[in-house]
Every structure is written in structure tokens, then in C-alpha cells.
Design a protein around this motif. Structure first.
Motif, mmCIF file in Angstrom:
data_model
loop_
_atom_site.group_PDB
_atom_site.id
_atom_site.type_symbol
_atom_site.label_atom_id
_atom_site.label_comp_id
_atom_site.label_asym_id
_atom_site.label_seq_id
_atom_site.Cartn_x
_atom_site.Cartn_y
_atom_site.Cartn_z
ATOM 1 N N MET A 75 19.536 -38.412 44.576
ATOM 2 C CA MET A 75 18.119 -38.591 44.233
ATOM 3 C C MET A 75 17.782 -40.078 44.367
ATOM 4 S SD MET A 75 17.369 -35.491 43.670
ATOM 5 C CE MET A 75 15.709 -35.705 43.106
ATOM 6 N N SER A 76 17.546 -40.497 45.616
ATOM 7 C CA SER A 76 17.301 -41.912 45.871
ATOM 8 C C SER A 76 16.258 -42.086 46.961
ATOM 9 C CB SER A 76 18.608 -42.603 46.275
ATOM 10 O OG SER A 76 19.116 -42.031 47.467
ATOM 11 N N ILE A 77 15.718 -43.276 47.007
ATOM 12 C CA ILE A 77 14.771 -43.661 48.049
ATOM 13 C C ILE A 77 15.381 -44.866 48.762
ATOM 14 C CG2 ILE A 77 12.471 -44.549 48.562
ATOM 15 C CD1 ILE A 77 11.534 -43.201 45.932
ATOM 16 N N ILE A 100 16.600 -43.122 41.943
ATOM 17 C CA ILE A 100 15.289 -42.983 41.309
ATOM 18 C C ILE A 100 15.390 -42.974 39.782
ATOM 19 C CG2 ILE A 100 13.255 -41.491 41.109
ATOM 20 C CD1 ILE A 100 13.922 -40.480 43.952
ATOM 21 N N HIS A 101 16.389 -42.300 39.224
ATOM 22 C CA HIS A 101 16.490 -42.184 37.763
ATOM 23 C C HIS A 101 16.417 -43.540 37.057
ATOM 24 C CE1 HIS A 101 17.615 -40.606 33.847
ATOM 25 N NE2 HIS A 101 18.667 -41.408 33.824
ATOM 26 N N PRO A 102 17.214 -44.540 37.468
ATOM 27 C CA PRO A 102 17.106 -45.837 36.790
ATOM 28 C C PRO A 102 15.762 -46.532 37.009
ATOM 29 C CG PRO A 102 19.081 -45.763 38.171
ATOM 30 C CD PRO A 102 18.319 -44.512 38.428
ATOM 31 N N MET A 103 15.058 -46.164 38.089
ATOM 32 C CA MET A 103 13.742 -46.768 38.339
ATOM 33 C C MET A 103 12.695 -46.261 37.364
ATOM 34 S SD MET A 103 13.024 -46.661 42.371
ATOM 35 C CE MET A 103 14.369 -46.436 43.488
ATOM 36 N N LEU A 159 27.575 -47.195 30.819
ATOM 37 C CA LEU A 159 28.977 -46.935 31.153
ATOM 38 C C LEU A 159 29.108 -46.244 32.503
ATOM 39 C CD1 LEU A 159 30.396 -45.763 27.698
ATOM 40 C CD2 LEU A 159 30.832 -47.935 28.861
ATOM 41 N N LEU A 160 28.187 -45.331 32.788
ATOM 42 C CA LEU A 160 28.226 -44.641 34.079
ATOM 43 C C LEU A 160 28.030 -45.624 35.236
ATOM 44 C CD1 LEU A 160 26.190 -41.430 33.219
ATOM 45 C CD2 LEU A 160 28.612 -41.541 33.851
ATOM 46 N N VAL A 161 27.108 -46.553 35.074
ATOM 47 C CA VAL A 161 26.843 -47.511 36.145
ATOM 48 C C VAL A 161 27.948 -48.554 36.229
ATOM 49 C CG1 VAL A 161 25.282 -49.343 36.931
ATOM 50 C CG2 VAL A 161 24.355 -47.179 36.079
ATOM 51 N N TYR A 162 28.256 -49.199 35.107
ATOM 52 C CA TYR A 162 29.156 -50.351 35.146
ATOM 53 C C TYR A 162 30.638 -49.983 35.183
ATOM 54 C CZ TYR A 162 24.994 -53.046 34.387
ATOM 55 O OH TYR A 162 23.753 -53.600 34.525
ATOM 56 N N ASP A 163 31.031 -48.878 34.565
ATOM 57 C CA ASP A 163 32.444 -48.500 34.564
ATOM 58 C C ASP A 163 32.791 -47.481 35.650
ATOM 59 O OD1 ASP A 163 32.747 -50.162 32.426
ATOM 60 O OD2 ASP A 163 33.043 -48.585 30.942
ATOM 61 N N GLN A 164 31.850 -46.581 35.952
ATOM 62 C CA GLN A 164 32.136 -45.522 36.923
ATOM 63 C C GLN A 164 31.454 -45.756 38.268
ATOM 64 O OE1 GLN A 164 34.357 -43.187 36.172
ATOM 65 N NE2 GLN A 164 34.575 -44.030 34.121
ATOM 66 N N ALA A 165 30.610 -46.772 38.381
ATOM 67 C CA ALA A 165 29.897 -47.119 39.618
ATOM 68 C C ALA A 165 29.005 -45.984 40.113
ATOM 69 C CB ALA A 165 30.859 -47.578 40.703
ATOM 70 N N VAL A 166 28.432 -45.222 39.178
ATOM 71 C CA VAL A 166 27.500 -44.168 39.560
ATOM 72 C C VAL A 166 26.219 -44.820 40.057
ATOM 73 C CG1 VAL A 166 26.076 -42.260 38.706
ATOM 74 C CG2 VAL A 166 28.461 -42.456 37.996
ATOM 75 N N ALA A 167 25.802 -44.443 41.247
ATOM 76 C CA ALA A 167 24.574 -44.916 41.886
ATOM 77 C C ALA A 167 24.581 -46.416 42.189
ATOM 78 C CB ALA A 167 23.344 -44.539 41.059
ATOM 79 N N VAL A 168 25.763 -47.002 42.288
ATOM 80 C CA VAL A 168 25.884 -48.397 42.690
ATOM 81 C C VAL A 168 26.071 -48.412 44.204
ATOM 82 C CG1 VAL A 168 27.252 -50.516 42.506
ATOM 83 C CG2 VAL A 168 26.876 -49.089 40.490
ATOM 84 N N SER A 169 25.274 -49.204 44.913
ATOM 85 C CA SER A 169 25.344 -49.203 46.377
ATOM 86 C C SER A 169 26.691 -49.752 46.845
ATOM 87 C CB SER A 169 24.205 -50.027 46.963
ATOM 88 O OG SER A 169 24.430 -51.397 46.729
ATOM 89 N N PRO A 170 27.152 -49.286 48.003
ATOM 90 C CA PRO A 170 28.423 -49.805 48.547
ATOM 91 C C PRO A 170 28.411 -51.325 48.727
ATOM 92 C CG PRO A 170 27.753 -47.828 49.722
ATOM 93 C CD PRO A 170 26.612 -48.202 48.803
ATOM 94 N N ASP A 171 27.239 -51.905 49.037
ATOM 95 C CA ASP A 171 27.139 -53.363 49.173
ATOM 96 C C ASP A 171 27.470 -54.056 47.854
ATOM 97 O OD1 ASP A 171 26.335 -52.966 51.757
ATOM 98 O OD2 ASP A 171 24.193 -53.237 51.321
ATOM 99 N N LYS A 172 26.976 -53.503 46.747
ATOM 100 C CA LYS A 172 27.258 -54.079 45.431
ATOM 101 C C LYS A 172 28.733 -53.921 45.077
ATOM 102 C CE LYS A 172 23.148 -55.464 44.450
ATOM 103 N NZ LYS A 172 22.866 -56.884 44.453
ATOM 104 N N MET A 173 29.321 -52.810 45.496
ATOM 105 C CA MET A 173 30.757 -52.604 45.239
ATOM 106 C C MET A 173 31.577 -53.657 45.995
ATOM 107 S SD MET A 173 31.280 -50.294 43.032
ATOM 108 C CE MET A 173 33.030 -50.110 43.248
#
Length: 160
Positions: A10-12, A17-20, A139-153
């Protein structure tokens, strides 16, 4: 920390989108607490009316954001396999149920009988649940990298 990012369906343009969209409902529901306290302190009906709008915006916006997050939960196997994701979702549904009840009580009777004690109690409980759900979302974003772009990884690997 997860080795690879877990992309959001679910992204643009790769932006989830959820965090937006979650920020406005969270802000509205949190601002309901001072609005209730201002009404109880001043007795000014402005604050009761503001409370109806805040809880309405928070509830409707929360259900929209929750539906988007739920779609990611059911569509992305890696997210669905995370206990933290399920705990976040369950807390969010509980929060939205409480916010919906708070809104419905206020629509029927927006003044004293509802705001004190039940409206304020439900507002405070919602605030607590927002804190817990936000902790799990983080925790989902920072520990599990949920919805983190590959560039940020890649930046994380380079910096860490």
C-alpha cells in the motif's frame, strides 16, 4: 534489526501510505484530551463542540489509516509473520473501537453528562492506547524495517 526491508504493498511511488495518513487522526485524538479538560475547566461549549469534531476526525481518519495498514498486514507475508504487527493491529482496532464509542456518545449528547466522566475517561484511554500502538509501529519500522525503502536500508548498512 532485519537484514532486508519489508516493502509495503500500500504505497505511492514506493512511499508507504499508512505512515503518511496516520498523523492527523493521532493528533486529533490526542488534542481531544486538552479540549475535554478545557471544557470541564471553563464550561465553554466551544470546547465540547471542538471535542466532537476532534473525535470525529480522529475516528474516521483512524479507520481509513487502519484499513490501509490492515491491507499491508494481509497482503505482505513478511509483515503477516511478525507478532509485533499483529499486536499493533489488535491495539489499533481496540483504540478505534474506543474512539468510535467516544464519538457516538458525544453526537447524542455533547455536553456534561457525556464528557464527564465517560468522555474524558475514553479520551485518556485512547491517548494511552495511541502511545502503545505508536511504540509497536515504531518497532516495526526501526527494528523490523517494515516499509523502509531499500535505499534507506543501504544507508543503514553504510552508517552502521
Amino acid at each position: 534489526m532485519a537484514k532486508e526491508s519489508i516493502p509495503s504493498k500500500m504505497s505511492i511511488l514506493g512511499h508507504p501510505i499508512h505512515p503518511m495518513v496516520i498523523h492527523f487522526p493521532v493528533a486529533a485524538l490526542l488534542m481531544l484530551i486538552p479540549a475535554d479538560l478545557a471544557y470541564l475547566y471553563t464550561g465553554d461549549v466551544f470546547w465540547a463542540r471542538a471535542g466532537i469534531w476532534l473525535v470525529g476526525v480522529g475516528t474516521v481518519g483512524g479507520w481509513v489509516s487502519g484499513a490501509i495498514g490492515f491491507m499491508d498486514l494481509v497482503l505482505v507475508v513478511q509483515i503477516r509473520n511478525l507478532i509485533t504487527a499483529w499486536c499493533h493491529a489488535i491495539l489499533a482496532v481496540m483504540l478505534l473501537s474506543i474512539a468510535t464509542l467516544n464519538w457516538l456518545l458525544r453526537v447524542v449528547n455533547p455536553f456534561d453528562e457525556v464528557i464527564m466522566p465517560w468522555g474524558l475517561y475514553l479520551s485518556l484511554l485512547s491517548g494511552l492506547m495511541i502511545g502503545l500502538a505508536s511504540l509497536l509501529g515504531g518497532l516495526l519500522v526501526y527494528d523490523q524495517a517494515v516499509a523502509v525503502s531499500p535505499d534507506k536500508m543501504a544507508e543503514r548498512r553504510h552508517d552502521g
